[in-house]
Write a protein that holds these residues in place. Structure first.
Motif, mmCIF file in Angstrom:
data_model
loop_
_atom_site.group_PDB
_atom_site.id
_atom_site.type_symbol
_atom_site.label_atom_id
_atom_site.label_comp_id
_atom_site.label_asym_id
_atom_site.label_seq_id
_atom_site.Cartn_x
_atom_site.Cartn_y
_atom_site.Cartn_z
ATOM 1 N N SER A 149 0.772 -1.239 0.121
ATOM 2 C CA SER A 149 0.083 0.083 0.082
ATOM 3 C C SER A 149 0.860 1.060 0.004
ATOM 4 C CB SER A 149 -0.966 -0.293 1.113
ATOM 5 O OG SER A 149 -0.185 0.333 2.201
ATOM 6 N N PRO A 150 0.397 2.507 -0.315
ATOM 7 C CA PRO A 150 0.998 3.660 -0.174
ATOM 8 C C PRO A 150 1.443 3.846 1.197
ATOM 9 C CG PRO A 150 -0.906 3.838 -1.759
ATOM 10 C CD PRO A 150 -0.908 2.555 -0.943
ATOM 11 N N LEU A 151 0.794 3.533 2.199
ATOM 12 C CA LEU A 151 1.230 3.602 3.434
ATOM 13 C C LEU A 151 2.507 2.889 3.861
ATOM 14 C CD1 LEU A 151 0.278 5.343 5.968
ATOM 15 C CD2 LEU A 151 -0.944 3.360 6.752
ATOM 16 N N TYR A 152 2.554 1.888 3.191
ATOM 17 C CA TYR A 152 3.578 0.873 3.739
ATOM 18 C C TYR A 152 4.785 1.425 2.675
ATOM 19 C CZ TYR A 152 6.753 -3.330 4.013
ATOM 20 O OH TYR A 152 7.714 -4.209 4.364
ATOM 21 N N ARG A 153 4.582 1.814 1.748
ATOM 22 C CA ARG A 153 5.790 2.612 0.881
ATOM 23 C C ARG A 153 6.213 3.655 1.603
ATOM 24 N NH1 ARG A 153 6.234 0.820 -4.639
ATOM 25 N NH2 ARG A 153 4.512 -0.434 -5.303
ATOM 26 N N ALA A 154 5.526 4.533 2.393
ATOM 27 C CA ALA A 154 5.925 5.775 3.112
ATOM 28 C C ALA A 154 6.652 5.393 4.416
ATOM 29 C CB ALA A 154 4.524 6.682 3.358
ATOM 30 N N ALA A 165 0.856 7.953 11.408
ATOM 31 C CA ALA A 165 -0.552 7.680 11.135
ATOM 32 C C ALA A 165 -0.955 6.536 11.668
ATOM 33 C CB ALA A 165 -0.476 7.603 9.477
ATOM 34 N N LEU A 166 -0.216 5.472 11.558
ATOM 35 C CA LEU A 166 -0.573 4.111 12.290
ATOM 36 C C LEU A 166 -0.671 4.268 13.798
ATOM 37 C CD1 LEU A 166 2.106 1.890 10.342
ATOM 38 C CD2 LEU A 166 -0.364 1.831 9.883
ATOM 39 N N ALA A 168 -10.218 15.160 7.089
ATOM 40 C CA ALA A 168 -9.889 15.333 5.620
ATOM 41 C C ALA A 168 -8.263 15.860 5.600
ATOM 42 C CB ALA A 168 -10.498 15.841 4.719
ATOM 43 N N THR A 169 -7.930 16.934 6.300
ATOM 44 C CA THR A 169 -6.548 17.592 6.506
ATOM 45 C C THR A 169 -5.559 16.625 7.216
ATOM 46 O OG1 THR A 169 -7.520 19.704 6.792
ATOM 47 C CG2 THR A 169 -5.343 19.413 7.577
ATOM 48 N N THR A 170 -5.878 16.208 8.395
ATOM 49 C CA THR A 170 -4.969 15.151 9.150
ATOM 50 C C THR A 170 -4.651 13.894 8.408
ATOM 51 O OG1 THR A 170 -6.039 16.016 11.202
ATOM 52 C CG2 THR A 170 -4.535 14.101 11.367
ATOM 53 N N PHE A 171 -5.628 13.365 7.706
ATOM 54 C CA PHE A 171 -5.539 11.917 6.963
ATOM 55 C C PHE A 171 -4.498 12.291 5.641
ATOM 56 C CE2 PHE A 171 -5.959 8.691 4.118
ATOM 57 C CZ PHE A 171 -6.547 7.615 4.775
ATOM 58 N N SER A 172 -4.685 13.243 5.088
ATOM 59 C CA SER A 172 -3.985 13.711 4.001
ATOM 60 C C SER A 172 -2.586 13.756 4.255
ATOM 61 C CB SER A 172 -4.413 14.667 3.279
ATOM 62 O OG SER A 172 -5.943 14.345 2.694
ATOM 63 N N ARG A 173 -2.262 14.674 5.520
ATOM 64 C CA ARG A 173 -0.822 15.097 5.953
ATOM 65 C C ARG A 173 -0.050 13.876 6.294
ATOM 66 N NH1 ARG A 173 0.694 16.221 11.015
ATOM 67 N NH2 ARG A 173 -1.159 16.221 11.994
ATOM 68 N N GLY A 220 -0.440 10.995 3.201
ATOM 69 C CA GLY A 220 0.162 11.121 2.034
ATOM 70 C C GLY A 220 -0.873 11.312 0.956
ATOM 71 N N GLU A 221 -1.936 11.150 0.803
ATOM 72 C CA GLU A 221 -2.937 11.163 -0.039
ATOM 73 C C GLU A 221 -4.415 11.211 0.757
ATOM 74 O OE1 GLU A 221 -2.900 7.420 -2.387
ATOM 75 O OE2 GLU A 221 -3.440 6.261 -0.523
ATOM 76 N N ALA A 222 -5.366 11.496 -0.123
ATOM 77 C CA ALA A 222 -6.710 11.928 0.450
ATOM 78 C C ALA A 222 -7.476 10.686 0.860
ATOM 79 C CB ALA A 222 -7.406 12.848 -0.581
ATOM 80 N N PRO A 223 -8.440 10.561 1.748
ATOM 81 C CA PRO A 223 -9.036 9.479 2.165
ATOM 82 C C PRO A 223 -9.740 8.705 1.135
ATOM 83 C CG PRO A 223 -9.508 11.240 3.676
ATOM 84 C CD PRO A 223 -8.862 11.829 2.580
ATOM 85 N N ALA A 224 -10.443 9.295 0.298
ATOM 86 C CA ALA A 224 -11.046 8.534 -0.971
ATOM 87 C C ALA A 224 -10.174 7.782 -1.918
ATOM 88 C CB ALA A 224 -11.708 9.763 -2.041
#
Length: 332
Positions: free
Chosen positions: A136-141, A223-224, A261-266, A269-273
């Motif tokens: 996932s992008p989160l893992y890549r981050a 984030a985790l 939305a702001t905290t999740f994206s920050r 690294g990408e929007a919730p949707a």
């Protein structure tokens, strides 16, 4: 929510984050290297582990000037196999690792001896192969390298104990030829499977320790660990087929729509949707490749109420329609 439940949520989320990777096996090597020595490895789509049993070594990442000094009893984890150099000291000239360990096939175990007049470093190294499509992008981050010192390892006794057991190569059938080149050996029955599962355990436990102790290193770890964003991420990872909206995810997180939305994206690294859609697409790809589920049933399985909408989203994500994505893999 009780404090105990909140404390357990990051581990649940870590389970969900790692499960799609589908760890496929391990290449293990045990090193006895006397200075001078130095090797460099290119990017590998494996999770890599370096554990120093005795002595010390220097790890240098491309584009960085400050090396990481790894001492006895310390573990370095490379979540997605970032290119790096490892040597007895900073600034040492290095040779390509492929010259010493070509291929590094899954399931093999090798002992390496490097002769020299200098101090001895004993290393345990493992490369855990996984399905890159499940990343996932989160893992890549996650950070390119996570370093766990002795105190951190001691905080997770199962991790420390497993590393201590793995650090003895003869337990798992590694055998070298004594002349600086390793060869896969044969140990007790089932030794390879035990070693593979042990390395997987080390990897998961090390990430759990990093999650709890090193969260200030990166937004992804934050984030985790974040109680509210972690709840939303767990929902996306495990309940992706539900009809989520920004509002319902914010409610799940216990935050206002705008703050969520702001905290999740920050942090992510990408929007919730976009994150939700990526999770659905990875699951759709898994279903297409690993199961015989009819194509018409896939959209609903991953949270799409419209087959047309699913086909358009899949094509945007992978560049081909679902049927074409499945076909070459079925024929291979």
């Amino acid at each position: 929510m009780s404090p105990d439940l909140l404390k357990d949520r990051p581990a649940d989320l870590l389970d969900e984050l790692l499960a799609p990777l589908r760890l496929e096996g391990v290449f293990a090597s045990w090193w006895e290297a006397r200075a001078p020595w130095g090797f460099r490895g290119d990017q590998e789509w494996n999770a890599l582990l370096h554990y120093v049993r005795s002595g010390e070594c220097a790890i240098t990442m491309p584009g960085t000037s400050e090396p990481v000094i790894l001492r006895a009893g310390e573990l370095a984890v490379f979540p997605y196999g970032a290119a790096h150099e490892i040597a007895d000291r900073p600034g040492r000239a290095t040779s390509p690792l492929d010259l010493l360990l070509p291929g590094r096939p899954i399931g093999s175990a090798t002992e390496i001896r490097v002769d020299g007049p200098g101090p001895l470093t004993e290393l345990l190294c493992g490369g855990l192969h996984y399905d890159e499509a499940g990343m996932s992008p989160l893992y890549r981050a996650l950070p390119e390298i996570l370093v766990l010192d002795g105190e951190m390892l001691a905080s997770e006794p199962l991790l420390a104990g497993t590393l201590a057991e793995l650090a003895a190569p003869t337990r798992y059938g590694a055998a070298g030829d004594g002349a600086g080149h390793g060869a896969a050996g044969h140990g007790a029955a089932g030794a390879g499977l035990v070693a593979s599962r042990a390395f997987e355990l080390v990897f998961v436990l090390a990430l759990r320790v990093a999650l709890s102790r090193l969260s200030d290193l990166s937004p992804a770890l934050q984030a985790l660990r974040h109680p509210a964003i972690g709840r939303a991420l767990l929902a996306i990872q495990s309940r992706f087929a539900e009809p989520w909206t920004l509002e319902s995810l914010a409610w799940e997180a216990g935050m206002s729509r705008s703050a969520f939305a702001t905290t999740f994206s920050r942090l992510v690294g990408e929007a919730p949707a976009r994150h939700l859609n990526g999770r659905r697409m990875r699951e759709a790809a898994r279903i297409l490749v690993e199961t015989a589920t009819p194509l018409s049933a896939v959209p609903e399985r991953v949270g799409y109420r419209s087959a047309v909408g699913f086909h358009l989203a899949f094509r945007r994500h992978f560049g081909v329609p679902p049927g074409e994505y499945r076909r070459p893999r079925a024929e291979s």
